[in-house]
Design a protein around this motif. Structure first.
Motif, PDB file in Angstrom:
ATOM      1  N   LEU A   1      -5.851  29.834  67.362  1.00 60.44           N
ATOM      2  CA  LEU A   1      -6.602  28.963  68.269  1.00 60.44           C
ATOM      3  C   LEU A   1      -6.584  29.531  69.679  1.00 60.44           C
ATOM      4  O   LEU A   1      -5.523  29.840  70.226  1.00 60.44           O
ATOM      5  CB  LEU A   1      -6.010  27.550  68.264  1.00 60.44           C
ATOM      6  N   PRO A   2      -7.751  29.679  70.296  1.00 66.47           N
ATOM      7  CA  PRO A   2      -7.821  30.226  71.656  1.00 66.47           C
ATOM      8  C   PRO A   2      -7.615  29.132  72.689  1.00 66.47           C
ATOM      9  O   PRO A   2      -8.415  28.216  72.815  1.00 66.47           O
ATOM     10  CB  PRO A   2      -9.249  30.785  71.727  1.00 66.47           C
TER      11      PRO A   2
ATOM     12  N   VAL B   1     -13.830  25.693  69.474  1.00 62.85           N
ATOM     13  CA  VAL B   1     -13.581  26.040  68.075  1.00 62.85           C
ATOM     14  C   VAL B   1     -14.411  25.153  67.156  1.00 62.85           C
ATOM     15  O   VAL B   1     -14.616  23.970  67.441  1.00 62.85           O
ATOM     16  CB  VAL B   1     -12.074  25.864  67.742  1.00 62.85           C
ATOM     17  N   ASN B   2     -14.892  25.728  66.060  1.00 63.16           N
ATOM     18  CA  ASN B   2     -15.498  24.948  64.983  1.00 63.16           C
ATOM     19  C   ASN B   2     -14.567  24.958  63.783  1.00 63.16           C
ATOM     20  O   ASN B   2     -14.057  26.013  63.392  1.00 63.16           O
ATOM     21  CB  ASN B   2     -16.854  25.511  64.567  1.00 63.16           C
ATOM     22  N   LEU B   3     -14.343  23.793  63.192  1.00 65.54           N
ATOM     23  CA  LEU B   3     -13.551  23.681  61.971  1.00 65.54           C
ATOM     24  C   LEU B   3     -14.452  23.222  60.837  1.00 65.54           C
ATOM     25  O   LEU B   3     -15.143  22.212  60.959  1.00 65.54           O
ATOM     26  CB  LEU B   3     -12.408  22.683  62.154  1.00 65.54           C
ATOM     27  N   GLY B   4     -14.443  23.966  59.737  1.00 63.95           N
ATOM     28  CA  GLY B   4     -15.281  23.635  58.602  1.00 63.95           C
ATOM     29  C   GLY B   4     -14.651  22.578  57.714  1.00 63.95           C
ATOM     30  O   GLY B   4     -13.528  22.120  57.927  1.00 63.95           O
TER      31      GLY B   4
ATOM     32  N   TYR C   1      -5.421  21.665  74.940  1.00 65.82           N
ATOM     33  CA  TYR C   1      -5.692  23.032  75.374  1.00 65.82           C
ATOM     34  C   TYR C   1      -6.892  23.667  74.679  1.00 65.82           C
ATOM     35  O   TYR C   1      -7.267  24.790  74.985  1.00 65.82           O
ATOM     36  CB  TYR C   1      -4.462  23.920  75.115  1.00 65.82           C
ATOM     37  N   VAL C   2      -7.452  22.970  73.699  1.00 63.91           N
ATOM     38  CA  VAL C   2      -8.552  23.550  72.934  1.00 63.91           C
ATOM     39  C   VAL C   2      -9.573  22.458  72.650  1.00 63.91           C
ATOM     40  O   VAL C   2      -9.221  21.283  72.513  1.00 63.91           O
ATOM     41  CB  VAL C   2      -8.035  24.176  71.614  1.00 63.91           C
TER      42      VAL C   2
ATOM     43  N   LEU D   1       0.949  30.024  72.029  1.00 67.02           N
ATOM     44  CA  LEU D   1      -0.489  30.162  72.240  1.00 67.02           C
ATOM     45  C   LEU D   1      -0.853  30.280  73.710  1.00 67.02           C
ATOM     46  O   LEU D   1      -1.852  30.920  74.056  1.00 67.02           O
ATOM     47  CB  LEU D   1      -1.218  28.968  71.614  1.00 67.02           C
ATOM     48  N   LEU D   2      -0.072  29.668  74.569  1.00 65.95           N
ATOM     49  CA  LEU D   2      -0.349  29.811  75.995  1.00 65.95           C
ATOM     50  C   LEU D   2       0.153  31.145  76.528  1.00 65.95           C
ATOM     51  O   LEU D   2      -0.088  31.497  77.673  1.00 65.95           O
ATOM     52  CB  LEU D   2       0.295  28.666  76.782  1.00 65.95           C
ATOM     53  N   GLY D   3       0.847  31.899  75.673  1.00 64.74           N
ATOM     54  CA  GLY D   3       1.334  33.202  76.112  1.00 64.74           C
ATOM     55  C   GLY D   3       2.456  33.083  77.115  1.00 64.74           C
ATOM     56  O   GLY D   3       2.631  33.950  77.968  1.00 64.74           O
TER      57      GLY D   3
END
Length: 699
Positions: free
Chosen positions: A319-320, A325-328, A347-348, A547-549
């Motif tokens: 996750l960026p 984001v698209n989730l199917g 955050y997303v 994810l936030l690095g």
């Protein structure tokens, strides 16, 4: 608001007013009372009409009108040979929605983006009893607008080198389907697909409230879908528009800002029975779906630690932060649950193709709706965003994949699933994670204290030599430079330029025994690493820092001989004041342990600093530079980042020293820099224009 029908009737028939369509079909007057019964409305549907319907699963599906049309056919034997057009399958996978119209003689042709939830129509198609096409959901959605505007069709790259490409199947489902509705076109040396438009004679749409003039609002609907585009397409094709609603308001009381479909487009309004107007097929009504209020996300349950959660957790690592984001449908739905459990939803931005922005997308028969969404836009506008490259990442299902990285989710022998929005999304997202179990049909696994065990292997292999139908072209994606992962419970593959490479293996898995032995092809195997052990333990993974690095301890290095400290900030997202404070605290602790001021070099490649905390971040840098650095330099190849960071630091009276390469940054702190060479690459504040000399007054 009141409910009722005021249509005058004589001899058992409604006395229709004042106007007619160009084809001679009766049309209600613009300001007259347009309320009729469902039976009266569908009586105007003629043989060989092209009928377009709204609906995404059960959301927005006009069941009252569909039921009335089926009843008319069964009792009166007509109409015949209809063409049905819909973007997302309006059905429940069993009996409801468009499944009711799956009668030989009633339907001649179907043009659809998705088929999985209308299996009765799908059987007619697979059995070669009707003409049938499957084209991308987003293309159907855009075609409604093109038809409304009398354009020749839709020109797009969506569908190239998939089964929709006429050099493969051209979207045709069976041998009975012979007419070409898509062709390859070249524009300025680039290939496109052109999807032909066609007139729409009848539109079946759905809303919440109507007034007698036919103005339609959608305050209780979970989605707005393509109702406006479909209605406009039918009206401008000389057809009729029939709207199903749950209630009727008095004339002139509807808020014009809430009117989604204006009355000038609507010919007939039908009040639905409650059982034919559920918000979704899974939920009678949830105000959190329609935005009436928001619910605490702590109310949403967590997934059990099984193969589905393992896959969702691994996908969640992609996750960026700060991205869209698209989730199917299916396996990817679990990613939203994991993101909520790990408290990273802030955050997303999660989205769903029918027009949902933000919130938590739902699953099953609620798919398409979302809890606590931030915005609802029209479906065709969502695909404008998707097709234009707006998605930072997409996580979609994976029914089968082959040695080329091609993925099939649309056709499996007699089972017709359809592509839905899959092609639009996968051809335009920057990063893709396909999610699915490694084998299918009876797979049983056990996740125990960080180890994965296969209790019973699935009967069917999903990694095959050649997929039955190409819904996603792995080779095309590699040529475009798209990052593509194939995530399973036991391993992860990546589509590289060379092909399918095994890059990660779950703890407890043997590559030969548990992976290669259950594939029809041999992937590239170089040096696969272990999947993150946190995925296989039944406690929170602390994804926020990952994810936030902000795992800063591992990002800081120090060379005592040169007294140079290096911070590798690449990919970090600084979104809040807490993030800024965390960065300051950890660097300060390291500097204090060294015991003297250091020369600092920072890698700012792909760093994102939210504008809301940019000044706070700059103030932190000024504090650190005054107290802990003898000198500091920074580098990034992004000219935009150099410009923005340079301006922010300068405003805080910090000399930026931002370079374009790491060598230049290190040379600067070492005192080896060539001032002239660096001056061309480092950020420089704009020079103030010289003031004009004052002129002497004219004598």
């Amino acid at each position: 608001m009141g409910e009722g029908r005021k249509g005058q009737r004589g001899n058992g028939r409604l006395k229709l007013a004042v106007a007619a369509t160009p084809g001679g079909r009766p049309r209600r007057g613009q300001r007259g009372n347009k309320l009729v019964s469902a039976a009266e409305a569908v009586a105007f549907i003629r043989d060989r009409d092209t009928l377009a319907s709204s609906g995404f699963v059960g959301t927005g599906t006009p069941d009252e009108l569909i039921c009335a049309l089926e009843k008319r056919f069964l009792e009166d034997g007509g109409p015949h040979d209809l063409t049905l057009v819909f973007a997302a399958a309006p059905g429940d996978g069993k009996e409801r929605g468009m499944n009711r119209l799956a009668h030989e003689g009633l339907v001649k042709r179907v043009i659809a983006g998705h088929w999985s939830l209308v299996p009765k129509l799908g059987k007619l198609a697979v059995d070669n009893k009707i003409e049938a096409y499957n084209i991308p959901l987003g293309v159907v959605s855009h075609l409604f607008r093109d038809i409304a505007a009398h354009r020749a069709g839709n020109l797009t790259k969506v569908g190239l080198r998939t089964f929709v490409d006429p050099r493969q199947d051209g979207g045709k489902i069976n041998k009975r389907t012979v007419d070409d509705i898509v062709r390859v076109m070249e524009v300025d040396g680039e290939e496109y697909l052109f999807y032909k438009s066609f007139p729409i004679h009848v539109a079946l749409i759905r809303g919440t409230t109507a007034d007698p003039a036919g103005n339609i609002t959608m305050e209780h609907e979970a989605l707005t879908l393509d109702n406006l585009a479909i209605a406009t397409a039918a009206r401008n094709s000389g057809g009729i528009v029939i709207a199903q609603v749950e209630r009727v308001a008095a004339p002139g009381v509807l808020n014009p800002r809430q009117v989604v479909v204006p009355g000038i487009l609507v010919d007939y309004v039908v009040i639905a029975k409650p059982e034919n107007h559920l918000q979704t097929y899974g939920t009678e009504y949830n105000p959190a779906f329609s935005g009436e209020f928001k619910v605490p996300l702590t109310m949403l349950g967590n997934l059990p630690l099984d193969e589905r959660k393992v896959i969702a957790r691994r996908c969640a690592f992609e996750l960026p932060m700060g991205g869209v984001v698209n989730l199917g449908i299916g396996m990817p739905e679990g990613v939203a649950s994991v993101a909520n459990e790990e408290r990273i939803l802030s955050y997303v931005t999660l989205t769903a193709e029918p027009g949902v922005i933000g919130g938590v997308p739902q699953s099953g028969l609620n798919f398409g709706a979302a809890v606590n969404n931030e915005a609802l836009i029209h479906q065709n506008q969502q695909f404008d965003f998707y097709d234009g490259g707006g998605l930072d990442m997409a996580c979609l299902g994976m029914a089968e994949a082959d040695r080329n990285g091609h993925v099939n989710v649309s056709r499996f022998g007699p089972r017709l699933a359809g592509a839905g929005g899959f092609i639009n999304i996968t051809q335009n997202a920057r990063r893709i994670a396909f999610a699915g179990t490694f084998t299918a049909g009876g797979l049983e696994v056990e996740v125990d204290n960080g180890i994965l065990r296969i209790i019973k292997e699935g009967r069917s292999r999903k990694f095959v030599n050649r997929v039955e139908q190409i819904t996603f072209n792995g080779s095309y994606a590699a040529e475009q430079g798209t990052t593509v992962l194939y995530v399973t419970e036991r391993c992860v593959f990546r589509r590289t330029e060379e092909g399918m490479e095994l890059v990660e293996v779950a703890p407890g898995m043997d590559i030969e025994e548990n992976i290669l032995a259950h594939m029809d092809f041999e992937p590239i195997v170089k040096k696969p690493v272990m999947m993150d052990a946190r995925i296989f333990r039944d406690h929170l993974m602390q994804l926020e820092e990952s994810l936030l690095g902000l795992g800063l301890h591992e990002r800081i290095s120090y060379d005592s001989k040169t007294n140079v400290m290096f911070l590798n900030a690449e990919g970090m997202h600084i979104l809040t004041r807490d993030d800024v404070d965390r960065v300051r605290r950890i660097i300060e602790e390291r500097c204090q342990s060294i015991g003297r001021k250091v020369k600092m070099v920072v890698n700012y490649e792909n760093v994102f600093i939210d504008q809301a905390v940019a000044d706070t971040y700059a103030a932190m840098i000024r504090y650190m530079q005054q107290n802990y650095y003898t000198t500091a330099s920074r580098y990034t190849s992004s000219e935009f980042m150099r410009e923005k960071l340079g301006e922010t630091l300068t405003r805080r009276r910090v000399v930026p020293h931002i370079f374009g390469t790491p060598d230049e940054a290190h040379d600067y702190v070492a005192g080896r820099g060539n001032t002239e060479r660096q001056g061309k690459k480092t950020w420089q504040p704009a020079k103030a224009k010289p003031k004009a000399k004052a002129r002497s007054p004219r004598r």
